[in-house]
Design an enzyme around this catalytic site. Sequence first.
Site, PDB file in Angstrom:
ATOM      1  N   ILE A   1       0.846  -1.265  -0.127  1.00 48.49           N
ATOM      2  CA  ILE A   1      -0.080   0.018   0.073  1.00 48.49           C
ATOM      3  C   ILE A   1       0.882   1.125  -0.013  1.00 48.49           C
ATOM      4  O   ILE A   1       0.582   2.208  -0.799  1.00 48.49           O
ATOM      5  CB  ILE A   1      -1.055   0.025   1.351  1.00 48.49           C
ATOM      6  CG1 ILE A   1      -1.955  -1.197   1.106  1.00 48.49           C
ATOM      7  CG2 ILE A   1      -1.600   1.389   1.242  1.00 48.49           C
ATOM      8  CD1 ILE A   1      -2.784  -1.563   2.136  1.00 48.49           C
TER       9      ILE A   1
ATOM     10  N   ASP B   1      10.877   3.019   6.314  1.00 48.35           N
ATOM     11  CA  ASP B   1      10.776   1.672   6.166  1.00 48.35           C
ATOM     12  C   ASP B   1      11.983   0.863   6.690  1.00 48.35           C
ATOM     13  O   ASP B   1      13.090   1.147   6.585  1.00 48.35           O
ATOM     14  CB  ASP B   1      10.437   1.238   4.829  1.00 48.35           C
ATOM     15  CG  ASP B   1       9.821  -0.064   4.694  1.00 48.35           C
ATOM     16  OD1 ASP B   1      10.026  -1.122   5.308  1.00 48.35           O
ATOM     17  OD2 ASP B   1       8.216  -0.115   4.346  1.00 48.35           O
TER      18      ASP B   1
ATOM     19  N   ALA C   1      10.962  -5.007   6.645  1.00 48.18           N
ATOM     20  CA  ALA C   1      10.620  -6.164   7.377  1.00 48.18           C
ATOM     21  C   ALA C   1      10.027  -7.091   6.484  1.00 48.18           C
ATOM     22  O   ALA C   1       9.959  -8.353   6.499  1.00 48.18           O
ATOM     23  CB  ALA C   1      10.261  -5.659   8.672  1.00 48.18           C
TER      24      ALA C   1
ATOM     25  N   GLY D   1       8.471  -5.255   3.394  1.00 43.52           N
ATOM     26  CA  GLY D   1       8.595  -4.563   2.124  1.00 43.52           C
ATOM     27  C   GLY D   1       9.671  -4.858   1.311  1.00 43.52           C
ATOM     28  O   GLY D   1      10.668  -5.424   1.830  1.00 43.52           O
TER      29      GLY D   1
ATOM     30  N   ILE E   1       9.924   2.032  12.720  1.00 49.04           N
ATOM     31  CA  ILE E   1       8.885   3.171  13.574  1.00 49.04           C
ATOM     32  C   ILE E   1       9.223   3.109  15.008  1.00 49.04           C
ATOM     33  O   ILE E   1       8.463   3.868  15.498  1.00 49.04           O
ATOM     34  CB  ILE E   1       7.599   2.612  13.118  1.00 49.04           C
ATOM     35  CG1 ILE E   1       7.147   1.316  13.285  1.00 49.04           C
ATOM     36  CG2 ILE E   1       7.321   3.299  11.542  1.00 49.04           C
ATOM     37  CD1 ILE E   1       5.806   0.857  13.103  1.00 49.04           C
TER      38      ILE E   1
ATOM     39  N   SER F   1      -7.882  -1.571  10.296  1.00 53.51           N
ATOM     40  CA  SER F   1      -8.255  -2.671   9.553  1.00 53.51           C
ATOM     41  C   SER F   1      -9.753  -3.233   9.850  1.00 53.51           C
ATOM     42  O   SER F   1      -9.985  -3.120  10.956  1.00 53.51           O
ATOM     43  CB  SER F   1      -7.117  -3.942   9.949  1.00 53.51           C
ATOM     44  OG  SER F   1      -7.735  -5.212   9.553  1.00 53.51           O
ATOM     45  N   SER F   2     -10.283  -3.905   8.826  1.00 55.18           N
ATOM     46  CA  SER F   2     -11.701  -4.473   9.050  1.00 55.18           C
ATOM     47  C   SER F   2     -11.730  -5.517  10.010  1.00 55.18           C
ATOM     48  O   SER F   2     -12.859  -5.929  10.309  1.00 55.18           O
ATOM     49  CB  SER F   2     -12.247  -4.748   7.648  1.00 55.18           C
ATOM     50  OG  SER F   2     -11.188  -5.913   7.196  1.00 55.18           O
TER      51      SER F   2
ATOM     52  N   TYR G   1      -3.668  -9.607  15.638  1.00 64.80           N
ATOM     53  CA  TYR G   1      -3.716  -8.544  14.724  1.00 64.80           C
ATOM     54  C   TYR G   1      -4.710  -7.324  14.913  1.00 64.80           C
ATOM     55  O   TYR G   1      -4.413  -6.247  14.852  1.00 64.80           O
ATOM     56  CB  TYR G   1      -3.340  -9.002  13.212  1.00 64.80           C
ATOM     57  CG  TYR G   1      -3.515  -8.143  12.043  1.00 64.80           C
ATOM     58  CD1 TYR G   1      -2.377  -7.207  11.881  1.00 64.80           C
ATOM     59  CD2 TYR G   1      -4.874  -7.881  11.453  1.00 64.80           C
ATOM     60  CE1 TYR G   1      -2.619  -6.345  10.634  1.00 64.80           C
ATOM     61  CE2 TYR G   1      -4.857  -7.057  10.269  1.00 64.80           C
ATOM     62  CZ  TYR G   1      -3.567  -6.226  10.056  1.00 64.80           C
ATOM     63  OH  TYR G   1      -4.031  -5.178   9.104  1.00 64.80           O
TER      64      TYR G   1
ATOM     65  N   ARG H   1      -8.285 -21.434   8.590  1.00 69.75           N
ATOM     66  CA  ARG H   1      -7.327 -20.963   9.653  1.00 69.75           C
ATOM     67  C   ARG H   1      -7.997 -20.042  10.704  1.00 69.75           C
ATOM     68  O   ARG H   1      -8.809 -19.322  10.558  1.00 69.75           O
ATOM     69  CB  ARG H   1      -6.344 -19.768   8.778  1.00 69.75           C
ATOM     70  CG  ARG H   1      -5.592 -20.635   7.734  1.00 69.75           C
ATOM     71  CD  ARG H   1      -4.391 -19.495   7.236  1.00 69.75           C
ATOM     72  NE  ARG H   1      -5.045 -18.352   6.706  1.00 69.75           N
ATOM     73  CZ  ARG H   1      -4.616 -17.471   5.790  1.00 69.75           C
ATOM     74  NH1 ARG H   1      -3.460 -17.722   5.393  1.00 69.75           N
ATOM     75  NH2 ARG H   1      -5.217 -16.374   5.216  1.00 69.75           N
TER      76      ARG H   1
HETATM   77  N1  LIG Z   1      -3.437  -5.333   2.390  1.00 69.38           N
HETATM   78  C1  LIG Z   1      -4.689  -4.951   3.093  1.00 69.38           C
HETATM   79  O1  LIG Z   1      -5.604  -5.639   2.553  1.00 69.38           O
HETATM   80  C2  LIG Z   1      -4.783  -4.423   4.507  1.00 69.38           C
HETATM   81  C3  LIG Z   1      -5.992  -4.390   5.040  1.00 69.38           C
HETATM   82  C4  LIG Z   1      -6.276  -3.739   6.247  1.00 69.38           C
HETATM   83  C5  LIG Z   1      -5.233  -2.988   6.795  1.00 69.38           C
HETATM   84  N2  LIG Z   1      -3.889  -2.887   6.358  1.00 69.38           N
HETATM   85  C6  LIG Z   1      -2.876  -2.323   6.809  1.00 69.38           C
HETATM   86  O2  LIG Z   1      -2.350  -1.300   5.826  1.00 69.38           O
HETATM   87  C7  LIG Z   1      -0.749  -1.282   6.043  1.00 69.38           C
HETATM   88  C8  LIG Z   1      -0.074  -1.724   4.787  1.00 69.38           C
HETATM   89  O3  LIG Z   1      -0.182  -2.940   4.633  1.00 69.38           O
HETATM   90  P1  LIG Z   1       0.596  -3.572   3.193  1.00 69.38           P
HETATM   91  O4  LIG Z   1      -0.632  -4.844   2.719  1.00 69.38           O
HETATM   92  O5  LIG Z   1       0.940  -2.669   2.364  1.00 69.38           O
HETATM   93  O6  LIG Z   1       1.556  -4.520   3.955  1.00 69.38           O
HETATM   94  P2  LIG Z   1       3.145  -4.717   3.712  1.00 69.38           P
HETATM   95  O7  LIG Z   1       3.498  -5.943   4.287  1.00 69.38           O
HETATM   96  O8  LIG Z   1       3.265  -4.823   2.180  1.00 69.38           O
HETATM   97  O9  LIG Z   1       3.725  -3.078   4.186  1.00 69.38           O
HETATM   98  C9  LIG Z   1       3.937  -2.939   5.428  1.00 69.38           C
HETATM   99  C10 LIG Z   1       5.224  -2.002   5.400  1.00 69.38           C
HETATM  100  O10 LIG Z   1       5.781  -1.990   6.590  1.00 69.38           O
HETATM  101  C11 LIG Z   1       7.060  -1.855   6.940  1.00 69.38           C
HETATM  102  N3  LIG Z   1       7.386  -2.113   8.455  1.00 69.38           N
HETATM  103  C12 LIG Z   1       6.943  -3.316   9.047  1.00 69.38           C
HETATM  104  N4  LIG Z   1       7.456  -3.052  10.294  1.00 69.38           N
HETATM  105  C13 LIG Z   1       8.122  -1.888  10.373  1.00 69.38           C
HETATM  106  C14 LIG Z   1       8.837  -1.182  11.332  1.00 69.38           C
HETATM  107  N5  LIG Z   1       9.220  -1.742  12.642  1.00 69.38           N
HETATM  108  N6  LIG Z   1       9.549  -0.111  10.889  1.00 69.38           N
HETATM  109  C15 LIG Z   1       9.462   0.476   9.605  1.00 69.38           C
HETATM  110  N7  LIG Z   1       8.581  -0.148   8.602  1.00 69.38           N
HETATM  111  C16 LIG Z   1       8.165  -1.411   9.037  1.00 69.38           C
HETATM  112  C17 LIG Z   1       7.352  -3.160   6.097  1.00 69.38           C
HETATM  113  O11 LIG Z   1       8.721  -3.407   5.715  1.00 69.38           O
HETATM  114  C18 LIG Z   1       6.432  -2.928   4.598  1.00 69.38           C
HETATM  115  O12 LIG Z   1       7.202  -2.381   3.874  1.00 69.38           O
HETATM  116  C19 LIG Z   1      -0.681  -2.062   7.026  1.00 69.38           C
HETATM  117  O13 LIG Z   1      -0.631  -1.409   8.504  1.00 69.38           O
HETATM  118  C20 LIG Z   1      -1.580  -3.075   7.419  1.00 69.38           C
HETATM  119  O14 LIG Z   1      -1.718  -3.621   8.545  1.00 69.38           O
HETATM  120  C21 LIG Z   1      -3.835  -3.690   4.908  1.00 69.38           C
END
Ligand SMILES: NC(=O)c1ccc[n+]([C@@H]2O[C@H](COP(=O)([O-])OP(=O)(O)OC[C@H]3O[C@@H](n4cnc5c(N)ncnc54)[C@H](O)[C@@H]3O)[C@@H](O)[C@H]2O)c1
Length: 314
Positions: A13, A32, A35, A37, A56, A119-120, A143, A272
């Site tokens: 995202i 970032d 972890a 990404g 973060i 998140s939903s 989560y 799951r």
């Molecule tokens: N993808 C979905 O459908 C969805 C749905 C609901 C909520 N979300 C939320 O949206 C956000 C983005 O999700 P995504 O699907 O892109 O996931 P993703 O895993 O692709 O992206 C998360 C990013 O956060 C970085 N990260 C993790 N821990 C970190 C830390 N300690 N310090 C710095 N960076 C860190 C990761 O390296 C990664 O680049 C998240 O907060 C996720 O919980 C996603």
Amino acid sequence: MSKYLVTGGAGFIGCNLARYILDKGHDVVVLDNFATGKRENLTEIADKIELVEGDIRDRDAVERAIEGCTAIFHEAALGSVPRSMEDPVTSHDVNVNGTVMVLETARAAGIKRVVFAASSSAYGERAESPKHEAMAPMPISPYAANKVSCEAYMQAYASGYGMETVCLRYFNVFGPHQDPEGAYAAVIPAFVSRLLAGQSPVVFGDGEQSRDFCYIENVCNANWLAAHAPAETCSGKVMNVACNAKTSLNQILGQLQELLGSDVKAIYEDERAGDVKHSLADVALAKEAIGYEPVIFFEEGLQKSIDWYRENLG
Ligand SMILES: NC(=O)c1ccc[n+]([C@@H]2O[C@H](COP(=O)([O-])OP(=O)(O)OC[C@H]3O[C@@H](n4cnc5c(N)ncnc54)[C@H](O)[C@@H]3O)[C@@H](O)[C@H]2O)c1
């Protein structure tokens, strides 16, 4: 021209949001720690963004990233319900403590607006459908509990410190750059990559579970609106971001088989723990608070995603 911080900007995202903000003519800082990404997600825009490689939870890293920014899009987290079921302590540490660090550093730096990736999963197994924000959260995984705790912090920083915080409860987001690999892969990229490789996709449960799948462009729009809507209408609020349309996993499989011309069948395994059965969003509040409306629906989004995976996988 303004500068925006995208935490988690190397993730699915975040990297789409970074491109969206650049396209609007603004500057982007990505924070970032890679972890989950990927560096490849930033390759095309590497010379246009400022990258702060850090965690973060590390105040120095957040301070460096935040400098000169107008607002923060806080996307960084350890996603995935199953991951959190296996290691709830790490999920809590990154997702909750990391969010408090982002909020606290933003407060100290005088940054007013923080938009949070909620998140939903907050709704858990609540039977009422569609899910609306007046329903009390019912987390059934660590989560989900992390994300609900973060919403509470976001609201506390709005009420207690006068910051402007907006929580966007994403439903199942999909689109380009979503990682198809690994045990915690999301369902659409996992299915597409298996089918493109001529292998059987794995379905956990009977495949009749349904989700409100939301193409990434809608989510980028929602973030932008949430960062710029008047504080009176959106600050301190939590709102759904989705399409108000449900699709079952079996329906996705059928559509993918048709679009890809594949007759490979799925393998069905046990469902799951922590996964909810059905999830459909009411998106009226986001329309009222920030003017959000979905513009790309499931089928168009699926076709765009397939085009991207065809070009970029392996
Ligand atoms: N993808 C979905 O459908 C969805 C749905 C609901 C909520 N979300 C939320 O949206 C956000 C983005 O999700 P995504 O699907 O892109 O996931 P993703 O895993 O692709 O992206 C998360 C990013 O956060 C970085 N990260 C993790 N821990 C970190 C830390 N300690 N310090 C710095 N960076 C860190 C990761 O390296 C990664 O680049 C998240 O907060 C996720 O919980 C996603």
